[in-house]
Each structure stands twice: as C-alpha cells, then as structure tokens.
Design a protein around this motif. Structure first.
Motif, PDB file in Angstrom:
ATOM      1  N   UNK A  11      55.814   1.767  81.513  1.00 31.94           N
ATOM      2  CA  UNK A  11      55.316   3.141  81.539  1.00 31.94           C
ATOM      3  C   UNK A  11      55.863   3.924  80.346  1.00 31.94           C
ATOM      4  N   UNK A  12      55.227   5.038  80.061  1.00 32.00           N
ATOM      5  CA  UNK A  12      55.712   5.909  78.993  1.00 32.00           C
ATOM      6  C   UNK A  12      57.061   6.516  79.375  1.00 32.00           C
ATOM      7  N   UNK A  13      57.275   6.765  80.666  1.00 31.48           N
ATOM      8  CA  UNK A  13      58.560   7.303  81.134  1.00 31.48           C
ATOM      9  C   UNK A  13      59.700   6.332  80.850  1.00 31.48           C
ATOM     10  N   UNK A  14      59.462   5.025  81.047  1.00 29.43           N
ATOM     11  CA  UNK A  14      60.481   4.024  80.717  1.00 29.43           C
ATOM     12  C   UNK A  14      60.805   4.076  79.228  1.00 29.43           C
ATOM     13  N   UNK A  15      59.770   4.171  78.415  1.00 24.84           N
ATOM     14  CA  UNK A  15      59.970   4.272  76.967  1.00 24.84           C
ATOM     15  C   UNK A  15      60.792   5.513  76.627  1.00 24.84           C
ATOM     16  N   UNK A  16      60.472   6.657  77.240  1.00 23.88           N
ATOM     17  CA  UNK A  16      61.198   7.896  76.941  1.00 23.88           C
ATOM     18  C   UNK A  16      62.672   7.797  77.324  1.00 23.88           C
ATOM     19  N   UNK A  17      62.986   7.005  78.329  1.00 23.13           N
ATOM     20  CA  UNK A  17      64.378   6.838  78.761  1.00 23.13           C
ATOM     21  C   UNK A  17      65.158   5.881  77.853  1.00 23.13           C
ATOM     22  N   UNK A  18      64.461   5.127  77.027  1.00 25.17           N
ATOM     23  CA  UNK A  18      65.098   4.141  76.155  1.00 25.17           C
ATOM     24  C   UNK A  18      65.840   4.843  75.008  1.00 25.17           C
ATOM     25  N   UNK A  19      67.023   4.349  74.710  1.00 26.78           N
ATOM     26  CA  UNK A  19      67.806   4.860  73.582  1.00 26.78           C
ATOM     27  C   UNK A  19      68.530   3.677  72.945  1.00 26.78           C
ATOM     28  N   UNK A  20      68.168   3.399  71.698  1.00 20.25           N
ATOM     29  CA  UNK A  20      68.832   2.280  71.018  1.00 20.25           C
ATOM     30  C   UNK A  20      70.033   2.745  70.204  1.00 20.25           C
ATOM     31  N   UNK A  21      70.377   4.027  70.339  1.00 19.96           N
ATOM     32  CA  UNK A  21      71.550   4.539  69.641  1.00 19.96           C
ATOM     33  C   UNK A  21      71.307   4.893  68.187  1.00 19.96           C
ATOM     34  N   UNK A  22      70.038   4.853  67.754  1.00 19.70           N
ATOM     35  CA  UNK A  22      69.706   5.208  66.376  1.00 19.70           C
ATOM     36  C   UNK A  22      68.717   6.376  66.376  1.00 19.70           C
ATOM     37  N   UNK A  23      68.425   6.884  65.204  1.00 20.12           N
ATOM     38  CA  UNK A  23      67.400   7.919  65.047  1.00 20.12           C
ATOM     39  C   UNK A  23      66.057   7.317  64.647  1.00 20.12           C
ATOM     40  N   UNK A  24      65.897   6.036  64.794  1.00 22.37           N
ATOM     41  CA  UNK A  24      64.686   5.311  64.406  1.00 22.37           C
ATOM     42  C   UNK A  24      63.486   5.788  65.225  1.00 22.37           C
ATOM     43  N   UNK A  25      62.320   5.884  64.584  1.00 14.65           N
ATOM     44  CA  UNK A  25      61.087   6.253  65.260  1.00 14.65           C
ATOM     45  C   UNK A  25      60.318   4.984  65.619  1.00 14.65           C
TER      46      UNK A  25
END
Length: 193
Positions: A11-25
């Motif tokens: 889901x898009x909500x799962x994606x929004x919760x993701x954080x890889x610790x970078x400012x990458x788009x």
C-alpha cells in the motif's frame, strides 16, 4: 541507470512509513522503490529561475521545489514535480511530510522541465499529463528547453486543454499567475548560462 531496491510495499501507506535513513527520493512503481535520478544542471537552473520568480510574487511558503511529492493514481504512484504552487491549506499539512495525498486538495499548479530523450518527453507530455489531470491539478506547465517552449495546460472539466504555448518574447499565459511577467527567452537564457 534506474536503480530498484528490494523493499516491496502493498500500500501507499506502507511506503510512506518506510525510512531508509537518507534524503533519497523514490518513485513507487508496482510496489517497488525506484530511486529518482538527479536532474540535469540546465533543468535545475530553469527550475530555480521559476522558483525565484514565483516566490517573489507569492512568497516562499506556497512555492515548492523538486522535493515535494504528489501521490497519483497509476504507475508510478507518486511524482516529484520540478516546481509546485501549493494552496494556503497545504502549508501546515506539509509540515510533517512534504507529500500531497490523494485525500487532500490538489496543488494549484505543477511545472515539469523536460529532460532530453524520447522517454523523458513521453513521461512529461503524456504520462504525467494524464496523472496530473486525473488528480485535478488546475494548471500544468511543460517547460521544454530543447524546443524553447512553455506549454500551459488548464483543467476544463476533467480534461486538460491548451491555454497556450509561449515561445521567444511571448508572455507565458497562466490562470493561476495571471499577472506573471515571464517569457521563454528570459527563462531559457537563465538555463543556458
């Protein structure tokens, strides 16, 4: 080169919760993350010129650069316009995350600066046009450095229609920025420096 990552989202909500610790788009395509490549120097200069022109007219709170994310329908499920004119209500809504969701009012205007190549042309003139039209963005500018044009599309009902294509010393037409004094010559001269 397009870099896909191993993270997979339902889901898009799962994606929004993701954080890889970078400012990458990242763009979310078929549940997978695709790193957004950096813009060309010429495109950045043109987008910066537009940002300054818009910001002087409206203030910096309502003008957002490439880091603003738009949730869209279709694939990919998000876009990062080169420039976005947001509504007053968005300023506080974007304080936590610079993402305009489908549940929010759409921004007033988005600008894409076309990169060289057939794939990029198709993306900006066809795919993004359909996605931005679908989410109800009232005005979409396609700034094309190769053609030295600014195409302005406005939403009439559910469909974009051409307000005009400015070239040379013709002023760029805009319903959202009706008093804007901008010509393609001035805009592209800034990108060529």
């Amino acid at each position: 080169m397009v870099q896909q990552l191993s993270a997979r989202f339902q889901t898009f909500e799962e994606y929004l919760a993701y954080d890889d610790g970078t400012d990458r788009l990242y763009e979310l395509f078929n549940g997978e993350l695709i790193a957004v490549p950096p813009e060309s120097g010429c495109n950045v200069q043109i987008a910066n010129r537009l940002f300054l022109t818009f910001a002087l007219r409206l203030g910096t709170d309502r003008v957002r650069g490439h880091g603003l994310e738009l949730e869209v329908r279709g694939e990919p499920k998000n876009r990062y316009p080169d420039l976005t004119l947001i509504r007053d209500e968005h300023v506080s809504l974007l304080a936590q995350r610079n993402t305009i969701r489908l549940t929010m009012s759409p921004p007033l205007l988005v600008v894409e600066v076309v990169s060289p190549g057939e794939l990029q042309w198709q993306r900006d003139y066809v795919a993004k046009r359909l996605q931005y039209q679908d989410v109800g963005i009232p005005e979409y500018w396609i700034v094309d450095p190769q053609a030295q044009t600014v195409l302005v599309l406005t939403l009439e009902g559910d469909t974009y229609t051409e307000l005009g294509t400015a070239t040379g010393e013709e002023p760029v037409p805009s319903r959202q920025l009706s008093t804007l004094d901008l010509t393609p010559s001035a805009l592209f001269a800034a990108g060529a420096q």
